[in-house]
Design a protein around this motif. Sequence first.
Motif, PDB file in Angstrom:
ATOM      1  N   ALA A   1       0.849  -1.195   0.000  1.00  0.00           N
ATOM      2  CA  ALA A   1       0.000   0.000   0.000  1.00  0.00           C
ATOM      3  C   ALA A   1       0.880   1.238   0.000  1.00  0.00           C
ATOM      4  O   ALA A   1       1.974   1.234   0.582  1.00  0.00           O
ATOM      5  CB  ALA A   1      -0.916   0.026   1.230  1.00  0.00           C
ATOM      6  N   TYR A   2       0.415   2.279  -0.646  1.00  0.00           N
ATOM      7  CA  TYR A   2       1.032   3.603  -0.609  1.00  0.00           C
ATOM      8  C   TYR A   2       2.534   3.568  -0.889  1.00  0.00           C
ATOM      9  O   TYR A   2       3.351   4.124  -0.146  1.00  0.00           O
ATOM     10  CB  TYR A   2       0.690   4.312   0.721  1.00  0.00           C
TER      11      TYR A   2
ATOM     12  N   ARG B   1       1.292  -8.439  -5.508  1.00  0.00           N
ATOM     13  CA  ARG B   1       0.326  -9.293  -4.803  1.00  0.00           C
ATOM     14  C   ARG B   1       0.558 -10.773  -5.126  1.00  0.00           C
ATOM     15  O   ARG B   1      -0.381 -11.542  -5.335  1.00  0.00           O
ATOM     16  CB  ARG B   1      -1.124  -8.937  -5.184  1.00  0.00           C
TER      17      ARG B   1
ATOM     18  N   TYR C   1       3.719   9.113  -2.572  1.00  0.00           N
ATOM     19  CA  TYR C   1       2.359   8.776  -2.993  1.00  0.00           C
ATOM     20  C   TYR C   1       1.460   9.996  -2.725  1.00  0.00           C
ATOM     21  O   TYR C   1       1.401  10.488  -1.584  1.00  0.00           O
ATOM     22  CB  TYR C   1       1.878   7.574  -2.169  1.00  0.00           C
TER      23      TYR C   1
ATOM     24  N   LYS D   1     -11.344   5.959   3.068  1.00  0.00           N
ATOM     25  CA  LYS D   1     -11.656   5.263   1.822  1.00  0.00           C
ATOM     26  C   LYS D   1     -12.126   3.833   2.002  1.00  0.00           C
ATOM     27  O   LYS D   1     -12.854   3.310   1.167  1.00  0.00           O
ATOM     28  CB  LYS D   1     -10.386   5.189   0.966  1.00  0.00           C
TER      29      LYS D   1
ATOM     30  N   SER E   1     -12.976  -7.500   2.227  1.00  0.00           N
ATOM     31  CA  SER E   1     -11.680  -8.156   2.135  1.00  0.00           C
ATOM     32  C   SER E   1     -10.665  -7.234   1.466  1.00  0.00           C
ATOM     33  O   SER E   1      -9.787  -7.697   0.741  1.00  0.00           O
ATOM     34  CB  SER E   1     -11.857  -9.430   1.324  1.00  0.00           C
TER      35      SER E   1
ATOM     36  N   SER F   1      -9.141  -4.741  -1.275  1.00  0.00           N
ATOM     37  CA  SER F   1      -9.303  -4.765  -2.737  1.00  0.00           C
ATOM     38  C   SER F   1      -9.750  -6.157  -3.169  1.00  0.00           C
ATOM     39  O   SER F   1      -9.049  -7.133  -2.883  1.00  0.00           O
ATOM     40  CB  SER F   1      -7.981  -4.454  -3.427  1.00  0.00           C
TER      41      SER F   1
ATOM     42  N   PHE G   1     -10.250  -7.018  -6.393  1.00  0.00           N
ATOM     43  CA  PHE G   1      -9.587  -7.336  -7.657  1.00  0.00           C
ATOM     44  C   PHE G   1      -8.170  -6.771  -7.641  1.00  0.00           C
ATOM     45  O   PHE G   1      -7.873  -5.834  -6.900  1.00  0.00           O
ATOM     46  CB  PHE G   1     -10.348  -6.696  -8.830  1.00  0.00           C
ATOM     47  N   LYS G   2      -7.330  -7.331  -8.501  1.00  0.00           N
ATOM     48  CA  LYS G   2      -5.994  -6.760  -8.686  1.00  0.00           C
ATOM     49  C   LYS G   2      -6.105  -5.624  -9.694  1.00  0.00           C
ATOM     50  O   LYS G   2      -6.995  -5.647 -10.552  1.00  0.00           O
ATOM     51  CB  LYS G   2      -5.053  -7.796  -9.282  1.00  0.00           C
TER      52      LYS G   2
ATOM     53  N   PRO H   1      -5.820   1.368 -12.708  1.00  0.00           N
ATOM     54  CA  PRO H   1      -6.528   1.117 -11.449  1.00  0.00           C
ATOM     55  C   PRO H   1      -7.922   0.519 -11.672  1.00  0.00           C
ATOM     56  O   PRO H   1      -8.785   1.149 -12.292  1.00  0.00           O
ATOM     57  CB  PRO H   1      -6.644   2.495 -10.787  1.00  0.00           C
TER      58      PRO H   1
ATOM     59  N   GLY I   1     -10.154   0.156  -9.554  1.00  0.00           N
ATOM     60  CA  GLY I   1     -11.160   0.976  -8.868  1.00  0.00           C
ATOM     61  C   GLY I   1     -11.754   2.020  -9.807  1.00  0.00           C
ATOM     62  O   GLY I   1     -12.957   2.281  -9.794  1.00  0.00           O
ATOM     63  N   TRP I   2     -10.907   2.607 -10.634  1.00  0.00           N
ATOM     64  CA  TRP I   2     -11.374   3.621 -11.593  1.00  0.00           C
ATOM     65  C   TRP I   2     -12.304   2.974 -12.628  1.00  0.00           C
ATOM     66  O   TRP I   2     -13.367   3.507 -12.949  1.00  0.00           O
ATOM     67  CB  TRP I   2     -10.175   4.294 -12.277  1.00  0.00           C
TER      68      TRP I   2
ATOM     69  N   ASP J   1     -15.578   2.097 -10.970  1.00  0.00           N
ATOM     70  CA  ASP J   1     -16.253   3.355 -10.643  1.00  0.00           C
ATOM     71  C   ASP J   1     -16.893   3.954 -11.906  1.00  0.00           C
ATOM     72  O   ASP J   1     -18.099   4.256 -11.945  1.00  0.00           O
ATOM     73  CB  ASP J   1     -15.192   4.301 -10.049  1.00  0.00           C
TER      74      ASP J   1
ATOM     75  N   LYS K   1     -19.941   2.173  -8.266  1.00  0.00           N
ATOM     76  CA  LYS K   1     -19.661   2.656  -6.905  1.00  0.00           C
ATOM     77  C   LYS K   1     -20.971   2.714  -6.120  1.00  0.00           C
ATOM     78  O   LYS K   1     -21.928   3.334  -6.565  1.00  0.00           O
ATOM     79  CB  LYS K   1     -19.023   4.031  -6.972  1.00  0.00           C
TER      80      LYS K   1
ATOM     81  N   ALA L   1     -14.352   1.760  -5.144  1.00  0.00           N
ATOM     82  CA  ALA L   1     -15.082   0.779  -5.961  1.00  0.00           C
ATOM     83  C   ALA L   1     -14.375  -0.569  -6.066  1.00  0.00           C
ATOM     84  O   ALA L   1     -14.957  -1.544  -6.538  1.00  0.00           O
ATOM     85  CB  ALA L   1     -15.308   1.363  -7.358  1.00  0.00           C
TER      86      ALA L   1
ATOM     87  N   GLU M   1      -8.356 -10.689  -6.535  1.00  0.00           N
ATOM     88  CA  GLU M   1      -7.213 -10.762  -5.628  1.00  0.00           C
ATOM     89  C   GLU M   1      -7.524 -11.712  -4.471  1.00  0.00           C
ATOM     90  O   GLU M   1      -6.651 -12.375  -3.926  1.00  0.00           O
ATOM     91  CB  GLU M   1      -6.908  -9.353  -5.082  1.00  0.00           C
TER      92      GLU M   1
END
Length: 338
Positions: A127-128, A162, A194, A225, A235, A237, A239-240, A272, A274-275, A278, A283, A297, A334
Amino acid sequence: MCQIKENISLKAYNTFGIDVTAKSFVSVTDEDDLRTILSENKLPLFIVSGGSNMLLTKNINALVVHINTKGISSEIKNDNEIYVTAKAGENWHDFVQYCIKNDWGGLENLSLIPGCVGSAPIQNIGAYGVELKDNFVECKAIHRETFEVEVFDLETCKFGYRDSIFKNEIKDQYIITEVTFKLSTTKHILKTAYGAIEDELKKSQKNLPTIQDVANAVIAIRKRKLPDPSEVGNSGSFFKNPIIEKGDYEILKIRFPEMPHYPISDTKVKIPAGWLIDQAGFKGFVKGNAGVHPNQALVLINKTGTAKGNEILSLAQFIQKEITKKYTIPLEMEVNIF
Ligand code: EPU
């Protein structure tokens, strides 16, 4: 010696909070007990520690072994280096906080990741801007059939995004019992590049941040977030982030010019997930008892607390299908599905 119990609910042992039953269950606090259980047991084995990267879709017809070993030790290596070893059952976030309290630097960006120390190397948690592998020295693991203890160093672990040897060549063959990290004691190297961390530190006006300040920034961002598994089952994320060919990205860019992308080599680009999810309108989406987190997301949630694993799985598969349709990008889960 720990006691083997029959027909135990696993709801409290997985962060999604899915209520399935284990045929047999034992919580192990001692490595010798673990070896005895492995040698005497006749059932298939199912290992659980933090339960933070699994989706349980059915009752587990096995001996569920909950790794609950505790203990942290350290060894000073030189004037700026300490090796810190934690037993597999130590809670990851508590371990990171313990290191920060002792002014041992390196793991602060990995604050608040759910799960336990023993499962962290399996998927090389990250992360980060930091991944577990950046501070990893070695881990010890017991072979499930020979009961021999083996040591895996940085090279043998074959860490990737991951990913590690424990998810591939030697999947389900070992139980990690302890992990050793290399941390700094005086000259800390802070990873604050980051974007979100920089913004958070600026907000709190930390010009010369400490490792505790970086941890606080990460904790604040994550709390905003990401849902707390003790409040809403999840759990992290689900997805990867997909890695695609640069050429494929160039084509997609024509239709989606604002798509964020991170070059990871001359030929590959990370997008990403998430994007993508989303932008596909998911979302906050709810399907039965399952849902997509309204602030991130990439995180699927047990919306009502009573979701079946299959409801979450079917939502995940629906999202995969829609994302492939819209962007021609396959999303890989993931989380491990059982
Ligand atoms: N984004 C959206 N909408 C969303 C989520 C993200 O547009 O709903 C965009 C963000 O605006 C940003 C980009 O996607 O441009 C990346 O988002 P973010 O920085 O939140 O990180 P992420 O790629 O979604 C990854 C990890 C997280 C980790 C964060 C921070 C994976 C699969 N996930 O998420 O890890 O905390 O980076 O480093 O790599 C986890 O593995 O469980 C986990 C939470």
